[in-house]
Motif scaffolding. Structure first.
Motif, PDB file in Angstrom:
ATOM      1  N   ALA A 197      66.845  34.622 -23.142  1.00  0.00           N
ATOM      2  CA  ALA A 197      66.545  34.991 -21.750  1.00  0.00           C
ATOM      3  C   ALA A 197      66.420  36.511 -21.582  1.00  0.00           C
ATOM      4  CB  ALA A 197      67.638  34.457 -20.828  1.00  0.00           C
ATOM      5  N   GLY A 198      66.777  37.248 -22.635  1.00  0.00           N
ATOM      6  CA  GLY A 198      66.602  38.707 -22.559  1.00  0.00           C
ATOM      7  C   GLY A 198      67.906  39.478 -22.459  1.00  0.00           C
ATOM      8  N   LEU A 199      69.050  38.782 -22.612  1.00  0.00           N
ATOM      9  CA  LEU A 199      70.331  39.490 -22.574  1.00  0.00           C
ATOM     10  C   LEU A 199      70.526  40.241 -23.889  1.00  0.00           C
ATOM     11  CD1 LEU A 199      72.916  39.810 -20.792  1.00  0.00           C
ATOM     12  CD2 LEU A 199      73.944  38.034 -22.204  1.00  0.00           C
ATOM     13  N   LYS A 200      70.919  41.508 -23.783  1.00  0.00           N
ATOM     14  CA  LYS A 200      71.074  42.298 -25.014  1.00  0.00           C
ATOM     15  C   LYS A 200      72.535  42.593 -25.331  1.00  0.00           C
ATOM     16  CE  LYS A 200      66.553  44.388 -25.074  1.00  0.00           C
ATOM     17  NZ  LYS A 200      66.004  43.952 -23.775  1.00  0.00           N
ATOM     18  N   ARG A 201      73.353  42.669 -24.280  1.00  0.00           N
ATOM     19  CA  ARG A 201      74.738  43.024 -24.603  1.00  0.00           C
ATOM     20  C   ARG A 201      75.751  42.183 -23.829  1.00  0.00           C
ATOM     21  NH1 ARG A 201      77.021  47.229 -21.931  1.00  0.00           N
ATOM     22  NH2 ARG A 201      75.944  48.088 -20.136  1.00  0.00           N
ATOM     23  N   VAL A 202      76.919  42.065 -24.437  1.00  0.00           N
ATOM     24  CA  VAL A 202      77.969  41.207 -23.892  1.00  0.00           C
ATOM     25  C   VAL A 202      79.301  41.931 -23.966  1.00  0.00           C
ATOM     26  CG1 VAL A 202      79.045  38.920 -24.050  1.00  0.00           C
ATOM     27  CG2 VAL A 202      76.816  39.267 -25.050  1.00  0.00           C
ATOM     28  N   SER A 203      80.125  41.751 -22.929  1.00  0.00           N
ATOM     29  CA  SER A 203      81.522  42.192 -22.997  1.00  0.00           C
ATOM     30  C   SER A 203      82.400  40.947 -22.974  1.00  0.00           C
ATOM     31  CB  SER A 203      81.889  43.058 -21.786  1.00  0.00           C
ATOM     32  OG  SER A 203      81.125  44.217 -21.777  1.00  0.00           O
ATOM     33  N   PHE A 204      83.280  40.855 -23.955  1.00  0.00           N
ATOM     34  CA  PHE A 204      84.225  39.737 -24.014  1.00  0.00           C
ATOM     35  C   PHE A 204      85.591  40.211 -23.534  1.00  0.00           C
ATOM     36  CE2 PHE A 204      81.074  38.737 -27.237  1.00  0.00           C
ATOM     37  CZ  PHE A 204      80.911  37.366 -27.107  1.00  0.00           C
ATOM     38  N   SER A 205      86.357  39.293 -22.991  1.00  0.00           N
ATOM     39  CA  SER A 205      87.758  39.603 -22.708  1.00  0.00           C
ATOM     40  C   SER A 205      88.604  38.993 -23.816  1.00  0.00           C
ATOM     41  CB  SER A 205      88.182  39.020 -21.352  1.00  0.00           C
ATOM     42  OG  SER A 205      87.435  39.634 -20.341  1.00  0.00           O
ATOM     43  N   LEU A 206      89.501  39.776 -24.369  1.00  0.00           N
ATOM     44  CA  LEU A 206      90.376  39.291 -25.446  1.00  0.00           C
ATOM     45  C   LEU A 206      91.684  40.074 -25.373  1.00  0.00           C
ATOM     46  CD1 LEU A 206      90.828  37.652 -28.089  1.00  0.00           C
ATOM     47  CD2 LEU A 206      89.790  39.561 -29.327  1.00  0.00           C
ATOM     48  N   GLY A 250      78.041  27.947 -27.029  1.00  0.00           N
ATOM     49  CA  GLY A 250      77.059  26.967 -26.567  1.00  0.00           C
ATOM     50  C   GLY A 250      75.901  27.588 -25.797  1.00  0.00           C
ATOM     51  N   LYS A 251      76.093  28.805 -25.310  1.00  0.00           N
ATOM     52  CA  LYS A 251      75.081  29.420 -24.442  1.00  0.00           C
ATOM     53  C   LYS A 251      74.393  30.611 -25.094  1.00  0.00           C
ATOM     54  CE  LYS A 251      76.318  27.626 -20.228  1.00  0.00           C
ATOM     55  NZ  LYS A 251      75.459  27.054 -19.234  1.00  0.00           N
ATOM     56  N   ALA A 252      74.957  31.073 -26.216  1.00  0.00           N
ATOM     57  CA  ALA A 252      74.563  32.376 -26.757  1.00  0.00           C
ATOM     58  C   ALA A 252      73.062  32.498 -27.012  1.00  0.00           C
ATOM     59  CB  ALA A 252      75.344  32.651 -28.041  1.00  0.00           C
ATOM     60  N   GLN A 253      72.502  31.511 -27.700  1.00  0.00           N
ATOM     61  CA  GLN A 253      71.076  31.614 -28.054  1.00  0.00           C
ATOM     62  C   GLN A 253      70.208  31.618 -26.800  1.00  0.00           C
ATOM     63  OE1 GLN A 253      69.804  31.918 -31.465  1.00  0.00           O
ATOM     64  NE2 GLN A 253      68.174  32.694 -30.105  1.00  0.00           N
ATOM     65  N   ALA A 254      70.559  30.776 -25.842  1.00  0.00           N
ATOM     66  CA  ALA A 254      69.770  30.712 -24.603  1.00  0.00           C
ATOM     67  C   ALA A 254      69.856  32.043 -23.848  1.00  0.00           C
ATOM     68  CB  ALA A 254      70.271  29.572 -23.728  1.00  0.00           C
ATOM     69  N   LEU A 255      71.031  32.662 -23.880  1.00  0.00           N
ATOM     70  CA  LEU A 255      71.189  33.962 -23.196  1.00  0.00           C
ATOM     71  C   LEU A 255      70.345  35.028 -23.888  1.00  0.00           C
ATOM     72  CD1 LEU A 255      75.065  33.873 -22.614  1.00  0.00           C
ATOM     73  CD2 LEU A 255      73.309  33.738 -20.839  1.00  0.00           C
ATOM     74  N   ARG A 256      70.371  34.968 -25.208  1.00  0.00           N
ATOM     75  CA  ARG A 256      69.587  35.942 -25.998  1.00  0.00           C
ATOM     76  C   ARG A 256      68.096  35.754 -25.704  1.00  0.00           C
ATOM     77  NH1 ARG A 256      69.574  40.449 -27.572  1.00  0.00           N
ATOM     78  NH2 ARG A 256      69.116  41.093 -29.677  1.00  0.00           N
ATOM     79  N   VAL A 267      72.609  30.119 -15.489  1.00  0.00           N
ATOM     80  CA  VAL A 267      72.866  31.545 -15.751  1.00  0.00           C
ATOM     81  C   VAL A 267      71.748  32.157 -16.605  1.00  0.00           C
ATOM     82  CG1 VAL A 267      74.497  30.960 -17.619  1.00  0.00           C
ATOM     83  CG2 VAL A 267      74.554  33.236 -16.633  1.00  0.00           C
ATOM     84  N   GLU A 268      71.216  31.371 -17.540  1.00  0.00           N
ATOM     85  CA  GLU A 268      70.141  31.892 -18.414  1.00  0.00           C
ATOM     86  C   GLU A 268      68.897  32.218 -17.579  1.00  0.00           C
ATOM     87  OE1 GLU A 268      71.348  28.861 -18.391  1.00  0.00           O
ATOM     88  OE2 GLU A 268      72.178  28.292 -20.329  1.00  0.00           O
ATOM     89  N   ARG A 269      68.617  31.323 -16.618  1.00  0.00           N
ATOM     90  CA  ARG A 269      67.435  31.520 -15.757  1.00  0.00           C
ATOM     91  C   ARG A 269      67.616  32.797 -14.930  1.00  0.00           C
ATOM     92  NH1 ARG A 269      66.351  28.756 -10.947  1.00  0.00           N
ATOM     93  NH2 ARG A 269      68.007  27.257 -11.280  1.00  0.00           N
ATOM     94  N   LEU A 270      68.830  32.977 -14.459  1.00  0.00           N
ATOM     95  CA  LEU A 270      69.093  34.181 -13.659  1.00  0.00           C
ATOM     96  C   LEU A 270      68.915  35.438 -14.508  1.00  0.00           C
ATOM     97  CD1 LEU A 270      70.175  35.406 -10.951  1.00  0.00           C
ATOM     98  CD2 LEU A 270      72.406  35.449 -12.059  1.00  0.00           C
ATOM     99  N   ILE A 271      69.467  35.387 -15.731  1.00  0.00           N
ATOM    100  CA  ILE A 271      69.351  36.549 -16.625  1.00  0.00           C
ATOM    101  C   ILE A 271      67.874  36.874 -16.853  1.00  0.00           C
ATOM    102  CG2 ILE A 271      69.755  37.380 -18.996  1.00  0.00           C
ATOM    103  CD1 ILE A 271      72.465  37.038 -17.984  1.00  0.00           C
ATOM    104  N   ALA A 272      67.075  35.838 -17.111  1.00  0.00           N
ATOM    105  CA  ALA A 272      65.645  36.073 -17.363  1.00  0.00           C
ATOM    106  C   ALA A 272      65.007  36.727 -16.144  1.00  0.00           C
ATOM    107  CB  ALA A 272      64.954  34.753 -17.705  1.00  0.00           C
ATOM    108  N   GLY A 273      65.354  36.251 -14.963  1.00  0.00           N
ATOM    109  CA  GLY A 273      64.779  36.806 -13.732  1.00  0.00           C
ATOM    110  C   GLY A 273      65.196  38.250 -13.533  1.00  0.00           C
TER     111      GLY A 273
END
Ligand code: SAM
Length: 355
Positions: free
Chosen positions: A139-148, A131-137, A104-110
């Motif tokens: 990769a260039g991800l800036k925002r996240v929506s969580f379900s709660l 476990g993925k947060a830093q790698a996502l960041r 998923v991180e690779r896809l985000i970067a692309g």
């Protein structure tokens, strides 16, 4: 690729927003989406006299699509690139649970590096976010929506089928520490299940300084057990919140925004209400969806899908894809028909369509 002609439907709506589901699999079993557990079955038994599915205790068939039918990351990137050439500038990565997808991180970067894409977000249940947060960041991800959907451990478990409240809350905290912004948190309110937590969830929006969005329960559950009585309407949500908090409407120029928003007096946190059932916003819809198995859906409630795989895997050129996408988008439905006698629930649940 030429952007001279926008991606437009027959009602004049211009598409800007692509929701990309990268897996149909999920590690949660939410009551309103992919119910599976005995608790979910009991809930449905207690709520409905006349279920279309006569035996709600039967676990749903978790017939995940075979891997061969799921688009590869390269195929997804290609579709995103073609869409970007047609004026799509906003991508939301979703699922199923998108963090279950390897790479998923690779896809985000692309996707983040695709010319024309201005905004990329992900929607996650948050369970594996830490476990993925830093790698996502990175990769260039800036925002996240969580379900709660609940702040109560037992109720969270009842709703999602998993004992994961702590992981999700810690994930939201970590998102802030890593600088993701804005952080959005979504709850589907269901009468008799978590509507008593409305005010507590709004307090959470304020104390945690997040944009908390209440979503009306839509008929997109795998059991097809949705009933109108279970929907807590936007009107009711707002009336209850206004009686407790001093909320000010947030003005927005963006007509295609799904949420109507309100702010707290001190500017911390925000409330959004998404009301597709009681106050549909189809007239300004600029969204289109790509499912994990390569189907284009022009509406959450589409009864038909358009398969891109034969072209993607059959040597079609980008120009061929462009022509097909223009045709598909031209056929986008004017609106959904929830609440009307002819309404028919789509066969696939939200987890397969991509929220
Ligand atoms: N697994 C991720 C998550 O939980 O956020 C992404 C996929 S989930 C299908 C995306 C969004 O759809 C979630 O915010 C979820 O609450 C919402 N959703 C699922 N089923 C729904 C329903 N029947 N009505 C309203 N929203 C629904």
């Amino acid at each position: 690729m030429s952007q001279s002609k926008p991606l437009i439907d027959s009602f004049g709506r211009v598409m800007r927003d692509l929701r990309v589901s990268i897996t149909d699999r999920c590690n949660f079993r939410c009551l309103y989406c992919l119910p599976e557990t005995e608790e979910a079955a009991n809930f449905y038994r207690s709520k409905f006299d006349s279920l279309k599915n006569p035996n709600p205790a039967t676990p749903i068939a978790l017939n995940w699509k075979p891997k061969a039918q799921i688009l590869t990351l390269e195929e997804i990137e290609r579709v995103v690139k073609v869409f970007a050439g047609l004026g799509i500038d906003k991508i939301r990565i979703t699922g199923g649970e998108p963090l279950l997808r390897k790479g998923v991180e690779r896809l985000i970067a692309g996707v983040a590096a695709t010319p024309g894409i201005k905004d990329i977000a992900i929607t996650t249940n948050g369970f594996q976010f830490q476990g993925k947060a830093q790698a996502l960041r990175d990769a260039g991800l800036k925002r996240v929506s969580f379900s709660l959907d609940s702040l109560d451990r037992d109720n969270f478990k009842k709703i999602t089928g998993r004992d994961g409240l702590t992981e999700v809350l810690d994930g939201i905290k970590l998102a802030r520490q890593l600088g993701f912004a804005p952080i959005k948190v979504n709850a589907v309110l269901i009468r008799g299940v978590n509507d008593h937590e409305l005010e507590a969830l709004a307090e959470f929006a304020h104390s945690e300084d997040v944009s908390f969005r209440f979503i009306e329960f839509m008929p997109l559950d795998s059991k097809h057990a949705w009933q109108k009585d279970l929907v807590v309407s936007a009107k009711e949500i707002l009336a209850r919140l206004q009686s407790k908090f001093d909320l000010q409407p947030v003005k927005s120029e963006n007509l295609s925004e799904t949420a109507k928003r309100w702010s707290f007096p001190d500017g911390r946190g925000e409330i959004g209400i998404i009301a597709p059932v009681s106050e549909p916003f189809c007239g300004h819809c600029n969204r289109i969806r790509l499912t994990a198995d390569g189907k284009i859906r022009t509406c959450l409630f589409s009864l038909g899908e358009h398969d891109l795989k034969p072209l993607l895997r059959g040597g079609a050129s980008d120009e061929d894809l462009v022509n097909l996408l223009r045709d598909i988008v031209w056929q986008k439905e004017d609106r959904h028909h929830i609440g009307e006698p002819e309404f028919e629930q789509p066969e696939r649940s939200m987890s397969c369509i991509g929220g």
